[in-house]
Design a protein around this motif. Structure first.
Motif, PDB file in Angstrom:
ATOM      1  N   ASN A   1       0.981  -1.290   0.048  1.00 54.89           N
ATOM      2  CA  ASN A   1      -0.042   0.075   0.226  1.00 54.89           C
ATOM      3  C   ASN A   1       0.823   1.359  -0.062  1.00 54.89           C
ATOM      4  O   ASN A   1       0.292   2.348   0.321  1.00 54.89           O
ATOM      5  CB  ASN A   1      -1.071  -0.150   1.039  1.00 54.89           C
ATOM      6  CG  ASN A   1      -2.379   0.930   1.039  1.00 54.89           C
ATOM      7  OD1 ASN A   1      -2.825   0.778  -0.107  1.00 54.89           O
ATOM      8  ND2 ASN A   1      -2.651   1.531   1.947  1.00 54.89           N
ATOM      9  N   ALA A   2       2.193   1.161  -0.285  1.00 55.28           N
ATOM     10  CA  ALA A   2       2.970   2.467  -0.447  1.00 55.28           C
ATOM     11  C   ALA A   2       2.630   3.356  -1.675  1.00 55.28           C
ATOM     12  O   ALA A   2       2.369   2.772  -2.711  1.00 55.28           O
ATOM     13  CB  ALA A   2       4.460   1.747  -0.549  1.00 55.28           C
ATOM     14  N   SER A   3       2.790   4.365  -1.682  1.00 56.28           N
ATOM     15  CA  SER A   3       2.524   5.365  -2.898  1.00 56.28           C
ATOM     16  C   SER A   3       3.482   5.244  -3.768  1.00 56.28           C
ATOM     17  O   SER A   3       4.626   5.202  -3.440  1.00 56.28           O
ATOM     18  CB  SER A   3       2.298   6.802  -2.027  1.00 56.28           C
ATOM     19  OG  SER A   3       2.109   7.725  -3.241  1.00 56.28           O
ATOM     20  N   VAL A   4       2.937   5.235  -4.989  1.00 54.05           N
ATOM     21  CA  VAL A   4       3.920   5.302  -6.106  1.00 54.05           C
ATOM     22  C   VAL A   4       3.892   6.822  -6.501  1.00 54.05           C
ATOM     23  O   VAL A   4       3.005   7.576  -6.749  1.00 54.05           O
ATOM     24  CB  VAL A   4       3.368   4.811  -7.366  1.00 54.05           C
ATOM     25  CG1 VAL A   4       4.135   4.699  -8.525  1.00 54.05           C
ATOM     26  CG2 VAL A   4       3.171   3.171  -7.069  1.00 54.05           C
ATOM     27  N   PRO A   5       5.158   7.585  -6.273  1.00 50.54           N
ATOM     28  CA  PRO A   5       5.292   9.034  -6.697  1.00 50.54           C
ATOM     29  C   PRO A   5       4.831   9.357  -8.032  1.00 50.54           C
ATOM     30  O   PRO A   5       5.449   8.664  -9.108  1.00 50.54           O
ATOM     31  CB  PRO A   5       6.631   9.311  -6.272  1.00 50.54           C
ATOM     32  CG  PRO A   5       7.297   8.368  -5.170  1.00 50.54           C
ATOM     33  CD  PRO A   5       6.424   7.156  -5.916  1.00 50.54           C
ATOM     34  N   ASN A   6       4.254  10.517  -8.342  1.00 50.79           N
ATOM     35  CA  ASN A   6       3.991  10.918  -9.439  1.00 50.79           C
ATOM     36  C   ASN A   6       5.394  11.847  -9.778  1.00 50.79           C
ATOM     37  O   ASN A   6       5.223  13.258  -9.596  1.00 50.79           O
ATOM     38  CB  ASN A   6       2.792  12.112  -9.532  1.00 50.79           C
ATOM     39  CG  ASN A   6       2.507  12.565 -10.805  1.00 50.79           C
ATOM     40  OD1 ASN A   6       3.117  12.243 -11.840  1.00 50.79           O
ATOM     41  ND2 ASN A   6       1.568  13.464 -10.909  1.00 50.79           N
ATOM     42  N   ALA A   7       6.374  11.398 -10.281  1.00 56.01           N
ATOM     43  CA  ALA A   7       7.814  12.106 -10.213  1.00 56.01           C
ATOM     44  C   ALA A   7       8.323  11.466 -11.543  1.00 56.01           C
ATOM     45  O   ALA A   7       8.538  10.252 -11.532  1.00 56.01           O
ATOM     46  CB  ALA A   7       8.748  12.003  -8.886  1.00 56.01           C
ATOM     47  N   LYS A   8       9.273  12.489 -12.261  1.00 52.42           N
ATOM     48  CA  LYS A   8       9.980  12.295 -13.258  1.00 52.42           C
ATOM     49  C   LYS A   8      11.373  11.463 -12.670  1.00 52.42           C
ATOM     50  O   LYS A   8      11.777  10.821 -13.764  1.00 52.42           O
ATOM     51  CB  LYS A   8      10.108  13.507 -14.074  1.00 52.42           C
ATOM     52  CG  LYS A   8       8.973  14.086 -14.841  1.00 52.42           C
ATOM     53  CD  LYS A   8       9.438  15.363 -15.503  1.00 52.42           C
ATOM     54  CE  LYS A   8       8.045  16.002 -16.056  1.00 52.42           C
ATOM     55  NZ  LYS A   8       8.329  17.171 -16.871  1.00 52.42           N
ATOM     56  N   ASP A   9      11.642  11.672 -11.659  1.00 52.55           N
ATOM     57  CA  ASP A   9      12.918  11.199 -11.173  1.00 52.55           C
ATOM     58  C   ASP A   9      12.904  10.014 -10.457  1.00 52.55           C
ATOM     59  O   ASP A   9      13.799   9.348  -9.805  1.00 52.55           O
ATOM     60  CB  ASP A   9      13.791  12.292 -10.347  1.00 52.55           C
ATOM     61  CG  ASP A   9      13.114  12.830  -9.324  1.00 52.55           C
ATOM     62  OD1 ASP A   9      11.844  12.452  -9.067  1.00 52.55           O
ATOM     63  OD2 ASP A   9      13.625  13.435  -8.417  1.00 52.55           O
ATOM     64  N   VAL A  10      11.883   9.282 -10.393  1.00 49.21           N
ATOM     65  CA  VAL A  10      11.434   7.964  -9.650  1.00 49.21           C
ATOM     66  C   VAL A  10      11.205   7.077 -10.867  1.00 49.21           C
ATOM     67  O   VAL A  10      10.086   7.234 -11.589  1.00 49.21           O
ATOM     68  CB  VAL A  10      10.332   8.029  -8.806  1.00 49.21           C
ATOM     69  CG1 VAL A  10      10.055   6.741  -7.996  1.00 49.21           C
ATOM     70  CG2 VAL A  10      10.876   9.210  -7.594  1.00 49.21           C
ATOM     71  N   THR A  11      11.912   5.997 -11.100  1.00 54.17           N
ATOM     72  CA  THR A  11      11.493   4.901 -12.022  1.00 54.17           C
ATOM     73  C   THR A  11      10.534   3.683 -11.381  1.00 54.17           C
ATOM     74  O   THR A  11      10.501   3.608 -10.088  1.00 54.17           O
ATOM     75  CB  THR A  11      12.665   4.093 -12.277  1.00 54.17           C
ATOM     76  OG1 THR A  11      13.586   3.596 -11.399  1.00 54.17           O
ATOM     77  CG2 THR A  11      13.721   5.165 -13.190  1.00 54.17           C
ATOM     78  N   ILE A  12       9.829   3.467 -12.220  1.00 53.34           N
ATOM     79  CA  ILE A  12       8.986   2.191 -11.985  1.00 53.34           C
ATOM     80  C   ILE A  12       9.878   0.913 -10.902  1.00 53.34           C
ATOM     81  O   ILE A  12       9.323   0.282 -10.297  1.00 53.34           O
ATOM     82  CB  ILE A  12       8.232   1.377 -12.878  1.00 53.34           C
ATOM     83  CG1 ILE A  12       7.538   2.696 -13.780  1.00 53.34           C
ATOM     84  CG2 ILE A  12       7.390   0.387 -12.733  1.00 53.34           C
ATOM     85  CD1 ILE A  12       6.435   3.141 -12.848  1.00 53.34           C
ATOM     86  N   ASP A  13      10.969   0.596 -11.614  1.00 50.51           N
ATOM     87  CA  ASP A  13      11.803  -0.263 -11.090  1.00 50.51           C
ATOM     88  C   ASP A  13      12.155   0.221  -9.450  1.00 50.51           C
ATOM     89  O   ASP A  13      12.165  -0.813  -8.723  1.00 50.51           O
ATOM     90  CB  ASP A  13      13.143  -0.594 -11.805  1.00 50.51           C
ATOM     91  CG  ASP A  13      14.087  -1.444 -11.301  1.00 50.51           C
ATOM     92  OD1 ASP A  13      13.430  -2.723 -11.092  1.00 50.51           O
ATOM     93  OD2 ASP A  13      15.138  -1.262 -11.228  1.00 50.51           O
ATOM     94  N   SER A  14      12.562   1.463  -9.253  1.00 48.69           N
ATOM     95  CA  SER A  14      13.099   1.615  -7.931  1.00 48.69           C
ATOM     96  C   SER A  14      12.009   1.745  -6.912  1.00 48.69           C
ATOM     97  O   SER A  14      11.892   1.523  -5.637  1.00 48.69           O
ATOM     98  CB  SER A  14      13.568   3.132  -8.038  1.00 48.69           C
ATOM     99  OG  SER A  14      12.598   4.050  -8.334  1.00 48.69           O
TER     100      SER A  14
END
Length: 311
Positions: A63-76
């Motif tokens: 249930n952790a949030s997935v950031p809406n950010a350009k510098d965060v990859t799906i893999d990370s």
């Protein structure tokens, strides 16, 4: 070498307050592991025909949030092939910049209005305001005009929007406590501001106000330069006041409001200052914790959050 593609299972999640479920979402989507969180949000927003700011994506595993950010990859984020993600509609949103403009507009409208209507609002009120009442009006308007200018030209927001339904609650603090409450008691004929000024108090109060406002502006410019336009990157702030406390912007904000209070000596102003300082102290404590978590040993821990020697 092309980035590995993963298939994500999508589950819409209802908003507990509004009870809305996004019906138009697909049951799954495919995306590259090296794509950004922003890419995932843009894709699902297009599928749902909603603003990207209305969506919240969380991982089904924790249930952790997935950031809406350009510098965060799906893999990370820890998402893998066949992972489940939950997508929630947050409802109508409003830009944080707009929220701040509306909040600060309240005192800027209310104080000049009550100042002008003094002869009609209060019994036996003289036609002309006293010098201290005029000075109080000037300082409060200067303070909030500065706030508006910083909102429009200085601040860079880590979050673009907030739920539109919260704007009334957010604005009440400034419109009621800094606006109507302070104004009504400051411009009354029986207020301390109606009497003569004491230069031994007024001049130090003005000095405190000016130092507070300039110091506050300096720290806001420092914080602005830590982040690029539209970026979400963070850095360790250094400069005026940052070697003393975690949030010198709050320290200087307090100085400016104490200066205003020393000019009008209104109980309503004192109450507003106490409420504001208490809230800023909470924010400063959270900010200290965030700096320590994000930067670890690179961050110089501060003993005090906003006022040296106190808290």
């Amino acid at each position: 070498m092309a980035s590995k593609q993963v298939t994500l299972r999508i589950q819409p999640r209802a908003d507990t307050e509004q009870g809305k479920v996004i019906r138009s979402l697909p049951s799954e989507t495919t995306i590259a592991l090296q794509s950004s969180g922003a890419d995932l949000y843009q894709r699902l927003a297009a599928e749902a025909d909603l603003s990207v700011h209305r969506l919240r994506i969380t991982k089904g595993s924790d249930n952790a949030s997935v950031p809406n950010a350009k510098d965060v990859t799906i893999d990370s984020t820890g998402i893998r092939d066949q992972s489940t993600i939950f997508v929630k509609d947050l409802g109508p949103q409003i830009a944080w910049r707009t929220v701040f403009v509306v909040e600060y507009l309240g005192p800027l409208l209310i104080h000049p209005l009550l100042y002008t209507l003094r002869p009609y609002l209060y019994a036996h009120a003289p036609r002309s305001a006293s010098p201290l009442q005029t000075l109080s009006l000037l300082l409060i308007c200067l303070h909030f005009l500065k706030r508006e200018a910083e909102t429009l030209f200085v601040h860079r927001f880590s979050l673009a929007t907030m739920p539109a339904r919260n704007i009334v609650k957010n604005s009440a603090h400034y419109w009621i406590f800094a606006g109507a409450n302070i104004a009504y008691w400051t411009y009354a004929p029986a207020a301390p501001t109606a009497g003569p000024s004491n230069p031994l108090v007024t001049y130090p109060a003005l000095a405190l106000f000016v130092l507070g406002e300039l110091g506050n502006l300096s720290t806001h410019l420092t914080l602005r330069n830590l982040r690029s336009t539209g970026g979400s990157e963070r850095g360790i702030p250094k400069g005026l006041g940052f070697d003393l406390v975690t949030c010198p912007n709050y320290m200087f904000e307090t100085m400016a409001w104490v200066g205003i209070w020393m000019v009008n000596w209104s109980l309503s102003t004192g109450v507003f200052v106490v409420i504001a300082v208490a809230q800023m102290a909470v924010w400063a404590k959270k900010k200290e914790g965030k700096y320590r978590r994000e930067f670890g040993g690179a961050y110089q821990k501060k003993r005090f959050g906003m006022i040296p020697g106190l808290f």
